[in-house]
Design a protein around this motif. Structure first.
Motif, PDB file in Angstrom:
ATOM      1  N   GLN A  77    -100.442 -75.968 -46.757  1.00 48.75           N
ATOM      2  CA  GLN A  77     -99.856 -76.597 -47.934  1.00 48.75           C
ATOM      3  C   GLN A  77     -99.256 -75.566 -48.883  1.00 48.75           C
ATOM      4  O   GLN A  77     -98.182 -75.781 -49.446  1.00 48.75           O
ATOM      5  CB  GLN A  77    -100.922 -77.419 -48.658  1.00 48.75           C
ATOM      6  N   THR A  78     -99.937 -74.438 -49.050  1.00 45.21           N
ATOM      7  CA  THR A  78     -99.397 -73.414 -49.937  1.00 45.21           C
ATOM      8  C   THR A  78     -98.096 -72.842 -49.388  1.00 45.21           C
ATOM      9  O   THR A  78     -97.140 -72.621 -50.138  1.00 45.21           O
ATOM     10  CB  THR A  78    -100.434 -72.284 -50.121  1.00 45.21           C
ATOM     11  N   SER A  79     -98.039 -72.612 -48.099  1.00 42.32           N
ATOM     12  CA  SER A  79     -96.807 -72.106 -47.486  1.00 42.32           C
ATOM     13  C   SER A  79     -95.678 -73.112 -47.651  1.00 42.32           C
ATOM     14  O   SER A  79     -94.542 -72.744 -47.999  1.00 42.32           O
ATOM     15  CB  SER A  79     -97.053 -71.807 -46.003  1.00 42.32           C
ATOM     16  N   LEU A  80     -95.979 -74.371 -47.413  1.00 40.42           N
ATOM     17  CA  LEU A  80     -94.946 -75.398 -47.546  1.00 40.42           C
ATOM     18  C   LEU A  80     -94.468 -75.507 -48.988  1.00 40.42           C
ATOM     19  O   LEU A  80     -93.253 -75.585 -49.254  1.00 40.42           O
ATOM     20  CB  LEU A  80     -95.506 -76.738 -47.051  1.00 40.42           C
ATOM     21  N   ASN A  81     -95.398 -75.510 -49.928  1.00 41.49           N
ATOM     22  CA  ASN A  81     -95.009 -75.619 -51.338  1.00 41.49           C
ATOM     23  C   ASN A  81     -94.231 -74.396 -51.798  1.00 41.49           C
ATOM     24  O   ASN A  81     -93.323 -74.506 -52.630  1.00 41.49           O
ATOM     25  CB  ASN A  81     -96.256 -75.813 -52.202  1.00 41.49           C
ATOM     26  N   MET A  82     -94.590 -73.238 -51.281  1.00 45.92           N
ATOM     27  CA  MET A  82     -93.857 -72.031 -51.647  1.00 45.92           C
ATOM     28  C   MET A  82     -92.414 -72.118 -51.170  1.00 45.92           C
ATOM     29  O   MET A  82     -91.484 -71.773 -51.903  1.00 45.92           O
ATOM     30  CB  MET A  82     -94.561 -70.814 -51.043  1.00 45.92           C
ATOM     31  N   CYS A  83     -92.213 -72.553 -49.952  1.00 49.36           N
ATOM     32  CA  CYS A  83     -90.854 -72.694 -49.427  1.00 49.36           C
ATOM     33  C   CYS A  83     -90.078 -73.757 -50.192  1.00 49.36           C
ATOM     34  O   CYS A  83     -88.876 -73.597 -50.458  1.00 49.36           O
ATOM     35  CB  CYS A  83     -90.910 -73.043 -47.947  1.00 49.36           C
ATOM     36  N   ARG A  84     -90.734 -74.826 -50.565  1.00 44.28           N
ATOM     37  CA  ARG A  84     -90.040 -75.860 -51.332  1.00 44.28           C
ATOM     38  C   ARG A  84     -89.634 -75.338 -52.711  1.00 44.28           C
ATOM     39  O   ARG A  84     -88.545 -75.658 -53.206  1.00 44.28           O
ATOM     40  CB  ARG A  84     -90.943 -77.082 -51.484  1.00 44.28           C
ATOM     41  N   ARG A  85     -90.496 -74.545 -53.326  1.00 44.37           N
ATOM     42  CA  ARG A  85     -90.132 -73.990 -54.628  1.00 44.37           C
ATOM     43  C   ARG A  85     -88.966 -73.016 -54.504  1.00 44.37           C
ATOM     44  O   ARG A  85     -88.125 -72.940 -55.404  1.00 44.37           O
ATOM     45  CB  ARG A  85     -91.342 -73.300 -55.254  1.00 44.37           C
ATOM     46  N   LYS A  86     -88.930 -72.273 -53.421  1.00 44.63           N
ATOM     47  CA  LYS A  86     -87.791 -71.389 -53.201  1.00 44.63           C
ATOM     48  C   LYS A  86     -86.502 -72.187 -53.077  1.00 44.63           C
ATOM     49  O   LYS A  86     -85.447 -71.781 -53.580  1.00 44.63           O
ATOM     50  CB  LYS A  86     -88.017 -70.557 -51.941  1.00 44.63           C
ATOM     51  N   ARG A  87     -86.569 -73.322 -52.426  1.00 45.68           N
ATOM     52  CA  ARG A  87     -85.370 -74.155 -52.303  1.00 45.68           C
ATOM     53  C   ARG A  87     -84.985 -74.768 -53.646  1.00 45.68           C
ATOM     54  O   ARG A  87     -83.793 -74.906 -53.953  1.00 45.68           O
ATOM     55  CB  ARG A  87     -85.594 -75.237 -51.245  1.00 45.68           C
ATOM     56  N   LEU A  88     -85.974 -75.144 -54.430  1.00 48.71           N
ATOM     57  CA  LEU A  88     -85.666 -75.675 -55.756  1.00 48.71           C
ATOM     58  C   LEU A  88     -85.037 -74.613 -56.644  1.00 48.71           C
ATOM     59  O   LEU A  88     -84.190 -74.915 -57.484  1.00 48.71           O
ATOM     60  CB  LEU A  88     -86.939 -76.207 -56.418  1.00 48.71           C
ATOM     61  N   GLU A  89     -85.442 -73.384 -56.433  1.00 48.09           N
ATOM     62  CA  GLU A  89     -84.947 -72.302 -57.272  1.00 48.09           C
ATOM     63  C   GLU A  89     -83.546 -71.856 -56.880  1.00 48.09           C
ATOM     64  O   GLU A  89     -82.822 -71.287 -57.693  1.00 48.09           O
ATOM     65  CB  GLU A  89     -85.915 -71.122 -57.172  1.00 48.09           C
ATOM     66  N   SER A  90     -83.163 -72.119 -55.645  1.00 38.96           N
ATOM     67  CA  SER A  90     -81.863 -71.673 -55.162  1.00 38.96           C
ATOM     68  C   SER A  90     -80.747 -72.538 -55.740  1.00 38.96           C
ATOM     69  O   SER A  90     -80.850 -73.770 -55.787  1.00 38.96           O
ATOM     70  CB  SER A  90     -81.833 -71.725 -53.629  1.00 38.96           C
ATOM     71  N   ASP A  91     -79.681 -71.875 -56.152  1.00 36.49           N
ATOM     72  CA  ASP A  91     -78.532 -72.609 -56.712  1.00 36.49           C
ATOM     73  C   ASP A  91     -77.626 -73.170 -55.626  1.00 36.49           C
ATOM     74  O   ASP A  91     -76.890 -74.132 -55.876  1.00 36.49           O
ATOM     75  CB  ASP A  91     -77.708 -71.680 -57.614  1.00 36.49           C
ATOM     76  N   SER A  92     -77.629 -72.593 -54.443  1.00 37.63           N
ATOM     77  CA  SER A  92     -76.692 -73.000 -53.403  1.00 37.63           C
ATOM     78  C   SER A  92     -77.335 -73.825 -52.297  1.00 37.63           C
ATOM     79  O   SER A  92     -76.657 -74.185 -51.338  1.00 37.63           O
ATOM     80  CB  SER A  92     -76.054 -71.751 -52.778  1.00 37.63           C
ATOM     81  N   TYR A  93     -78.619 -74.134 -52.428  1.00 33.81           N
ATOM     82  CA  TYR A  93     -79.285 -74.883 -51.364  1.00 33.81           C
ATOM     83  C   TYR A  93     -78.783 -76.321 -51.308  1.00 33.81           C
ATOM     84  O   TYR A  93     -78.547 -76.957 -52.333  1.00 33.81           O
ATOM     85  CB  TYR A  93     -80.796 -74.875 -51.588  1.00 33.81           C
ATOM     86  N   GLN A  94     -78.629 -76.805 -50.085  1.00 31.79           N
ATOM     87  CA  GLN A  94     -78.233 -78.194 -49.859  1.00 31.79           C
ATOM     88  C   GLN A  94     -79.275 -78.872 -48.979  1.00 31.79           C
ATOM     89  O   GLN A  94     -79.684 -78.303 -47.955  1.00 31.79           O
ATOM     90  CB  GLN A  94     -76.864 -78.269 -49.184  1.00 31.79           C
ATOM     91  N   PRO A  95     -79.702 -80.072 -49.327  1.00 37.89           N
ATOM     92  CA  PRO A  95     -80.690 -80.787 -48.512  1.00 37.89           C
ATOM     93  C   PRO A  95     -80.144 -81.076 -47.123  1.00 37.89           C
ATOM     94  O   PRO A  95     -78.927 -81.066 -46.902  1.00 37.89           O
ATOM     95  CB  PRO A  95     -80.943 -82.077 -49.305  1.00 37.89           C
ATOM     96  N   PRO A  96     -81.021 -81.341 -46.161  1.00 35.28           N
ATOM     97  CA  PRO A  96     -80.553 -81.571 -44.785  1.00 35.28           C
ATOM     98  C   PRO A  96     -79.579 -82.725 -44.667  1.00 35.28           C
ATOM     99  O   PRO A  96     -78.585 -82.619 -43.938  1.00 35.28           O
ATOM    100  CB  PRO A  96     -81.856 -81.838 -44.020  1.00 35.28           C
ATOM    101  N   HIS A  97     -79.844 -83.837 -45.342  1.00 37.26           N
ATOM    102  CA  HIS A  97     -78.955 -84.984 -45.170  1.00 37.26           C
ATOM    103  C   HIS A  97     -77.581 -84.719 -45.767  1.00 37.26           C
ATOM    104  O   HIS A  97     -76.580 -85.284 -45.326  1.00 37.26           O
ATOM    105  CB  HIS A  97     -79.575 -86.240 -45.783  1.00 37.26           C
ATOM    106  N   VAL A  98     -77.511 -83.860 -46.774  1.00 34.32           N
ATOM    107  CA  VAL A  98     -76.202 -83.508 -47.322  1.00 34.32           C
ATOM    108  C   VAL A  98     -75.436 -82.653 -46.330  1.00 34.32           C
ATOM    109  O   VAL A  98     -74.213 -82.837 -46.129  1.00 34.32           O
ATOM    110  CB  VAL A  98     -76.382 -82.774 -48.667  1.00 34.32           C
ATOM    111  N   ARG A  99     -76.111 -81.719 -45.678  1.00 35.02           N
ATOM    112  CA  ARG A  99     -75.434 -80.896 -44.693  1.00 35.02           C
ATOM    113  C   ARG A  99     -74.973 -81.737 -43.508  1.00 35.02           C
ATOM    114  O   ARG A  99     -73.884 -81.508 -42.958  1.00 35.02           O
ATOM    115  CB  ARG A  99     -76.368 -79.774 -44.238  1.00 35.02           C
ATOM    116  N   ARG A 100     -75.755 -82.722 -43.106  1.00 35.72           N
ATOM    117  CA  ARG A 100     -75.314 -83.605 -42.025  1.00 35.72           C
ATOM    118  C   ARG A 100     -74.125 -84.453 -42.455  1.00 35.72           C
ATOM    119  O   ARG A 100     -73.200 -84.688 -41.680  1.00 35.72           O
ATOM    120  CB  ARG A 100     -76.478 -84.501 -41.581  1.00 35.72           C
ATOM    121  N   LYS A 101     -74.160 -84.900 -43.691  1.00 37.76           N
ATOM    122  CA  LYS A 101     -73.036 -85.697 -44.183  1.00 37.76           C
ATOM    123  C   LYS A 101     -71.741 -84.886 -44.184  1.00 37.76           C
ATOM    124  O   LYS A 101     -70.673 -85.354 -43.776  1.00 37.76           O
ATOM    125  CB  LYS A 101     -73.342 -86.209 -45.586  1.00 37.76           C
ATOM    126  N   LEU A 102     -71.836 -83.650 -44.642  1.00 39.07           N
ATOM    127  CA  LEU A 102     -70.650 -82.804 -44.651  1.00 39.07           C
ATOM    128  C   LEU A 102     -70.205 -82.450 -43.239  1.00 39.07           C
ATOM    129  O   LEU A 102     -69.005 -82.294 -42.982  1.00 39.07           O
ATOM    130  CB  LEU A 102     -70.931 -81.532 -45.455  1.00 39.07           C
TER     131      LEU A 102
END
Length: 1442
Positions: free
Chosen positions: A1389-1414
């Motif tokens: 859980q800590t590893s997963l939450n850490m990775c999620r926080r890194k994604r929240l902190e990133s300005d250029s991250y796009q969720p998976p469904h957005v990348r599939r849509k594009l």
């Protein structure tokens, strides 16, 4: 210092000292006035000849014989003893003597008499002894006169110090005279009791600094004999009422300790932070043996520093006794007012000793005003550490090469234990006395003796036995020094290394001291309460008062329960009571200079260390210090108190860091209780009654679950919503609670949790525009994610209409920015009436993800394909093979398979692949179409049939081959030939009006255009032909004689149709074939329905790229095992090859992280782009590890550990080394290569191999790069678009995936190996193929979870990572101790939450469904068939593709 007890140390001036006989003879020979005038004239004349009192060069001295000096020097010495009213005469004498002393320097001045230059040492000793009279106090003088005296004294001291430093001709006798002189003047100035503004107070610091600095020089050049050392020791013990002595003692000790530790532990050992001037007081030429000797002797030069807390001992000197005899104000020596400074002096001494302790432990220590100041970062808990350390450095606060605890205790233990037990009454229980008297086997008791032969344990007797003790010397005044001693002791024991043993006698004394320090809680508002018993302690605890000693123990002893200290659990009841005093109440009476936040944080650290003890030790009794057998309690009885303390602390905590730590502890409690009860119920045969009893318990898993939901949700709404870190930590805790499998979960509480989450989202979205920021939107995105976790884990919640309506309202709010119905009873606002204005695109995308999760995953996860894939595993190739009309080859390529499908794109986001042939398992001749639907949230396969009846009724056939006709009726009636009329006969008689003539006649329109005339003629010919045909058929029927009905012309059922245009039927039935759907609109340049040309080269490859774009986030955790003392990367990687090299619980820990999967048969994420999202054939030369492996099976070559939920995938990889395969004989490889190869080959090699087959990403749609294509793109030749390769694609897609951060889990056998863990060397083993360019240079993005197995079966956690705004992810907390049951779950859980926080902190991250849509939009842009409506319809009506 008992070594010098037998040596004389008498400092009374003996005959010849100070040339006393000659001066006395001169003084007695002439009257005062005559002597004064003679001395004044002589001194003035000599000073004039030196050229110092008036301009001009110095004059050659006319003093040529010793007899002249024998007359002049007694006169000058006599002048130095004049009253301070004759300050001018004294100044001239000082000037002359100071100049004459330059004869000891290399270049003596010509004004110095010749006899002195010929024998400088002899006359220097006389001059130095005469200087004594300058320093002797003259009695009561004014401040100005004393200041003038001090100026002359400073000049003399500078001269003597200069000579000591620069003279090369000082003899041993001169050195001893100089040291005797310094001892005499210090005794004369400092031995008397301190009086304000006296000479001793003004010159104290200066004379002491010159004494110690000169003494150090003498130790290097002419080591002082034992009598001088004994004289120095006894003299210092008479000066201990002076604060300056302790300051100088600390200063010298630190300078010597810096030199000592440098050659004892090496140059890399942490150095004490001291000033440059203090660093230079130790001669560079001093040998190591000399430094060690001098350090030890000067350390003990003031005797026992704990005696500073005893005013009766400090005042037991001749100077104090003389003052008491001559003074009318002081009756007893111990009542002198200057002793009021003893508490401050004692504190300074204890700080000095404490700083020396830190110096040997390698902790950071600084010097402020000569007093050691220990920074909080010297604790191993980084939550209190500063952020000044390097980003890629793993710091545990203490040096790995530090001294052993026993060694430090041998040096400082007697003082620290004695100081820690000041004012403590230690009573031995009768049972203990009985055992000792019985003569049985028992451990020896440590007894320390000081120089006077008195047991140091005498200090533990209450000091209140002195009835005449002044109020300013009460025991409470020395609490600060006692607290410093306790803090130093705590730091020593917290510095215990893994496997290090501490003597039992030290442990016993330490536990007694800590227990006493925790029990003495002094309330300054009630000074009359001085009871030291347990009743007094608990009363103060209820008052919310924390003593200095308790605060020092908490702050410096945070790691006490994180180490393998034998018997440390006896401190649990005492320290738990202190926590009860400070954590549940925000307003606590704290000691001065103690931060509330720091103290509470230390208490929280201790609390987190105590949480696993009750369920781990269960019924084990706690042997508390001083408690009898009848008063013992078990650990399990402490659990309700711990849980309540944690909950109450969380309710009042305001600091963000402290709150996040408490939230991590709360989730740990719930998970640990849940797994404990589950395991306990399995081990019991009849557990129904026990389960009911557990439900009623306040600390059961069910009760904690409900309590945690209410507490966290309530505070999220009320006070945490404005802090991004606390909000994220609270949402992470709720997500963790949602995944718990508690049999007796309360559905109502789960519904309330989802309702509170929705309310939180509504509040955050409704905040005013100035409050909207990236952090705010991050909390909203995290809340949507948390809601998805809850609904997937509890699908029954959507069966509740109210809950479903609430969730869908929030989804609508996130997507559109407003609700359709603001208040109950209002008319809802329709979709086309609302303005699409979401809070941000991130919020809208999170809401879309929640809506998709509700529609596709809630109640359906895991799917029939397993948790490994949310999408269908069927593709065009598989479906075509199962088609019942397929007669082609067995091996079908993707290009061939796509030619048999019709491809359409709906709404520019959904690709429809339609197969118009039934599959092999459909035998009914029904219109059948197989649809492969690819959207932003995955790929699904559906087979649809057009039926007029439901399946359960279609099984019975309602027709026969020849149903027959009913019998004809003879009377069929009369047939009337009536010609119908469409208008009445009178219509022609009605006159026409202007409206009738507004429509032009057909003739007028036709005649206006030649083309219209020709078309009209053709239409008339067709009509005439049809009329003639129908008339001919009518005549034939009328002339043919037949009976009714005619058998030959009887109607029969037509044959069943086996061919259908099912693609057209499907699109039509779904309303996608309207004219509006085929035209472009203002909002989108792409129509709602677009046909795709599958024959264009590269289409199938782009389709594979879309399929490999995962619809969940992917993360990889790399796990390493470090044996004791290892720091080499190759050795670390080889540990997991055999189970004999790892801890017995390591493999169990690995199995708790996820389930094993074969990377070649696994359709999900595998931790490497080379094997992910595809089923491949394993290499022939692959060697699988044996069954006795130590974890290398999960290296990624054959297997990994995998975990997934509806939103995320995680791969756990254990990198290792394996024997390399032998090279063929004709191989050109290097023979010098090592015989090992990494188990996880670098994915870049596979990426380059794929680069020739994947299409390049267009710059306008670079964001669509998938998990496979981002690392492998192709040239434009395959896509039909001749575009050059772009070099920045990998970096840009990596940032969109936010995959440059790395998570490592490191299992340690020795906690000290943290500081030497080779992060940089192992960084290359974490490559997955998703990284951007230059990712190896970003070691700061590594997040490491260190795990150490303790001897008691628990596990210690150490977190290390780059300090960013959102870096503190839970539920694990730095320094926390966890149980074996929940270790794997918490790490995951800590590893997963850490990775999620890194994604929240990133300005250029796009969720998976957005990348599939594009990605879908990219396919539309490249392969769209631009056709008119008629051309589109014509294509639909063509024959099927198969």
């Amino acid at each position: 210092m008992s070594l010098f007890n037998d040596w004389s140390s008498d400092l009374i001036p003996q005959q010849g000292w100070g040339d006393e006989a000659a001066i006395a003879a001169f003084k007695d020979a002439v009257p005062w006035n005559v002597g004064r005038d003679f001395v004044a004239g002589t001194a003035k004349h000599l000073a004039t000849c030196l050229g110092l009192t008036k301009p001009g060069p110095p004059i050659h001295s006319k003093i040529l014989q010793d007899k002249q000096l024998q007359v002049l020097m007694p006169a000058l010495g006599y002048g130095l003893s004049f009253p301070l009213s004759e300050i001018d005469i004294i100044r001239d004498c000082v000037i002359v003597y100071c100049e004459w002393l330059t004869s000891l320097l290399p270049n003596a001045k010509i004004s110095v008499p010749q006899p002195i230059r010929q024998d400088p040492n002899h006359y220097a000793r006389i001059i130095i002894s005469h200087f004594y009279y300058l320093f002797v106090p003259r009695g009561v003088e004014g401040p100005d006169v004393i200041n003038r005296q001090a100026v002359l004294c400073h000049r003399v001291l500078r001269t003597l110090q200069n000579i000591a430093q620069n003279s090369c001709m000082l003899s041993e006798e001169t050195w001893q005279t100089l040291l005797h002189f310094l001892l005499h003047i210090n005794t004369a100035l400092l031995s008397p009791p301190t009086v304000k503004d006296d000479a001793g107070e003004q010159l104290c610091e200066r004379v002491l600094s010159v004494l110690f600095e000169t003494w150090l020089l003498a130790c290097d050049r002419c080591f002082p004999p034992p009598p001088l050392w004994n004289a120095l020791r006894k003299s210092c013990q008479c000066w201990r009422h002076r604060a300056g002595l302790i300051d100088q003692w600390n200063r010298i000790n630190y300078a010597l300790t810096l030199k000592l530790t440098a050659f004892m532990y090496g140059p890399n050992f942490p150095k004490i932070s001291i000033s440059e001037d203090d660093l230079n007081i130790i001669p560079n030429s001093m040998s190591r043996d000399c430094i060690a000797q001098v350090w030890y002797r000067l350390l003990h030069i003031i005797g026992n520093p704990v005696e500073l807390s005893r005013h009766t001992v400090i005042s037991k000197t001749p100077a104090f006794l003389k003052y008491a005899i001559t003074s009318d104000l002081v009756i007893e020596p111990c009542q002198h007012p200057c002793l009021q400074a003893l508490p401050t002096i004692f504190l300074s001494a204890m700080k000095g000793v404490s700083g020396l302790v830190d110096a040997f432990l390698g902790g950071p220590t600084g010097i402020v005003g000569g007093v050691a100041v220990r920074h909080p970062s010297s604790s191993s808990s980084s939550s209190l550490a500063s952020d000044s350390k390097a980003e890629n450095e793993v710091d545990i606060g203490l040096a790995s090469a530090r001294a052993k605890c026993n060694s430090v205790l041998h040096l400082f233990g007697p003082w620290l234990f004695e100081a820690a037990l000041i004012n403590c009454s230690i009573q031995i229980s009768q049972s203990g006395q009985h055992k000792n008297e019985s003569g049985g086997n028992r451990r020896p008791v440590s007894v320390y003796t000081n120089s006077e032969g008195r047991k140091s344990s005498d200090s533990s007797t209450p000091q209140d036995s002195h009835p005449d003790r002044p109020a300013h010397l009460s025991p409470q005044q020395f609490e600060a020094g006692r607290a410093e001693a306790l803090g130093a002791l705590c730091r020593i024991f917290c510095a215990k290394k893994t496997g290090e043993e501490i003597l039992p006698v030290y442990l016993a004394r330490f536990y007694i001291a800590v227990t006493q320090g925790l029990a003495l809680v002094y309330d300054p508002s009630h000074p009359e309460q001085e009871d030291t018993g347990r009743r007094r302690f608990y009363q103060s605890a209820r008052m919310g008062v924390c003593s200095e000693t308790a605060a020092s123990i908490l702050i410096n002893g945070m790691d006490l329960f994180r180490l393998d200290l034998e018997g440390v659990v006896i401190l649990v009841p005492s320290i738990l009571a202190v926590l009860e005093a400070i954590l549940p109440d925000q307003e606590v009476a704290l000691p001065p200079n103690t931060s509330t936040t720091t103290l509470r944080r230390a208490g929280i650290h201790v609390l987190l260390s105590l949480l696993p003890l009750p369920l781990h030790f269960q019924g084990l009794p706690v042997k508390e210090v001083g408690a009898g057998m009848s008063e013992r309690i078990t650990f399990l009885q402490l659990r309700p108190q711990l849980v309540n303390l944690l909950s109450n602390a969380l309710q009042v905590e305001t600091d963000p860091t402290n709150t996040q730590m408490l939230l991590g502890g709360l989730l740990y409690c719930v998970q640990d209780a849940s797994l404990y009860e589950a395991m306990d119920s399995i081990s019991q045969h009849n557990f129904a009654s026990d389960r009911e009893q557990n439900l009623m318990s306040s600390d059961s898993a069910h009760a904690l679950f409900v309590r945690s939901i209410y507490l966290v949700c309530h505070r999220l709404i009320s006070s945490w919503k404005s802090d991004v870190n606390i909000s994220l930590a609270g949402l992470e805790l709720l997500s963790g609670l949602a995944r718990l499998n508690i049999p007796e979960q309360d559905g109502l509480e789960c519904k309330r949790a989802v309702k509170w989450l929705c309310d939180y989202i509504v509040y955050q979205c409704s905040r005013p525009p100035p409050a909207h920021s990236k952090d705010l939107h991050s909390t909203i995105v995290a809340a949507f994610n948390c809601a998805s976790v809850w609904l997937v884990a509890h699908p029954y919640l959507l069966q509740d209409k109210e809950c479903l309506a609430t969730v869908l309202e929030v989804v609508e709010l996130g997507i559109s920015g407003s609700k359709s119905q603001l208040k109950p009873g209002e008319a809802p606002k329709l979709k086309h009436e609302k303005e699409l204005k979401p809070a941000s695109m991130r919020v809208r995308e999170a809401a879309e993800a929640l809506l998709s999760c509700i529609l596709s995953q809630v109640g359906n996860f895991p799917s029939v394909c397993g948790a490994e894939s949310l999408s269908s595993l069927l593709d065009e190739v598989t479906l075509l093979k199962h088609c019942n009309t397929w007669g082609g080859p067995e091996s079908i390529t993707k290009d061939l398979a796509t030619q048999h499908f019709r491809y359409f794109v709906a709404q520019n986001t959904i690709i429809l692949a339609l197969l118009e042939q039934p599959l092999g398992n459909h035998q009914d001749p029904q219109p059948t179409v197989t649809a492969l639907i690819r959207g932003p949230f995955g790929r699904v396969a559906w087979t649809m049939q057009l039926r007029h009846l439901p399946r359960h009724k279609s099984s019975a056939k309602l027709y026969t081959a020849n149903p027959g006709r009913p019998l004809p009726m003879n009377d069929v009636g009369i047939r009337h030939n009536v010609k119908p009329k469409f208008f009445p006969d009178s219509v022609d008689r009605i006159p026409l009006c202007k409206v009738d003539k507004s429509i032009p006649s057909l003739e007028s329109v036709i005649m206006s255009d030649d083309k219209s005339i020709l078309e009209h003629d053709k239409l008339l010919q067709i009509l005439d032909h049809q009329i003639a045909f129908e008339e001919n058929v009518r005549r034939q029927v009328e002339t043919r004689p037949s009976h009714y009905p005619d058998v030959e012309t009887e109607c029969s059922a037509p044959p069943l149709c086996h061919e259908f245009q099912t693609a057209r039927l499907l699109l039509s039935h779904f309303g996608l074939l309207s004219i509006e759907a085929l035209n472009e609109c203002d909002t989108s340049p792409v129509p709602s329905l677009v046909a795709i040309d599958a024959s264009v080269q590269g289409f199938s490859h782009d389709l594979d790229g879309l399929d490999h774009t995962n619809n969940r986030t992917v993360d990889t955790v790399h796990i390493f095992y470090v044996r004791n003392g290892q720091c080499n990367a190759q050795e670390i990687l080889s540990n997991v090859v055999s189970s004999k090299c790892v801890h017995p619980h390591f493999l169990e820990f690995l199995s708790s992280l996820g389930w094993p999967v074969n990377v070649h048969h696994h359709p999900g994420w595998t931790g490497s782009i080379a094997t992910a999202f595809s089923v491949t054939t394993p290499p022939d030369n692959l060697i699988a590890p044996g069954p006795d492996h130590g974890g290398c099976l999960y290296s990624g070559r054959t297997h990994i550990l995998y975990w997934a939920d509806a939103l995320s995938e995680m791969a756990f990889v254990v990198p290792s080394v394996v024997p390399s395969h032998p090279s063929p004989p004709n191989s050109t490889g290097s023979h010098d290569a090592p015989n090992v190869s990494m188990a996880v080959d670098h994915p870049e090699r596979f990426v380059m191999e794929k680069c020739d087959s994947l299409p390049i990403v267009d710059p306008e749609v670079e964001a669509t790069s998938s998990l496979s294509s981002q690392a492998s793109q192709t040239s434009g030749s395959h896509s039909g678009v001749g575009e050059p390769r772009r070099s920045k694609i990998g970096r840009q897609t990596s940032s969109m995936l936010c995959c440059d951060h790395k998570v490592m889990v490191v299992w340690l056998e020795s906690f000290e190996d943290i500081s030497t863990f080779p992060t940089a060397d192992l960084y290359g083993e974490t490559a997955t193929g998703l990284e951007g360019t230059g990712w190896r240079e970003k070691e700061a993005n590594v997040f490491i979870i260190f795990i150490q197995a303790l001897a008691n079966g628990l596990f210690r956690i150490k977190l290390h990572g780059h300090n960013t705004k959102l870096s503190m992810a839970g539920p694990l907390v730095d320094g926390q101790v966890v149980s074996r049951r929940v270790l794997g779950s918490l790490v995951r859980q800590t590893s997963l939450n850490m990775c999620r926080r890194k994604r929240l902190e990133s300005d250029s991250y796009q969720p998976p469904h957005v990348r599939r849509k594009l990605r879908i939009q990219e396919i539309v842009h490249k392969y769209r068939c631009k056709m008119t409506e008629s051309e589109f319809y014509t294509q639909l009506f063509t024959s099927p593709l198969c």
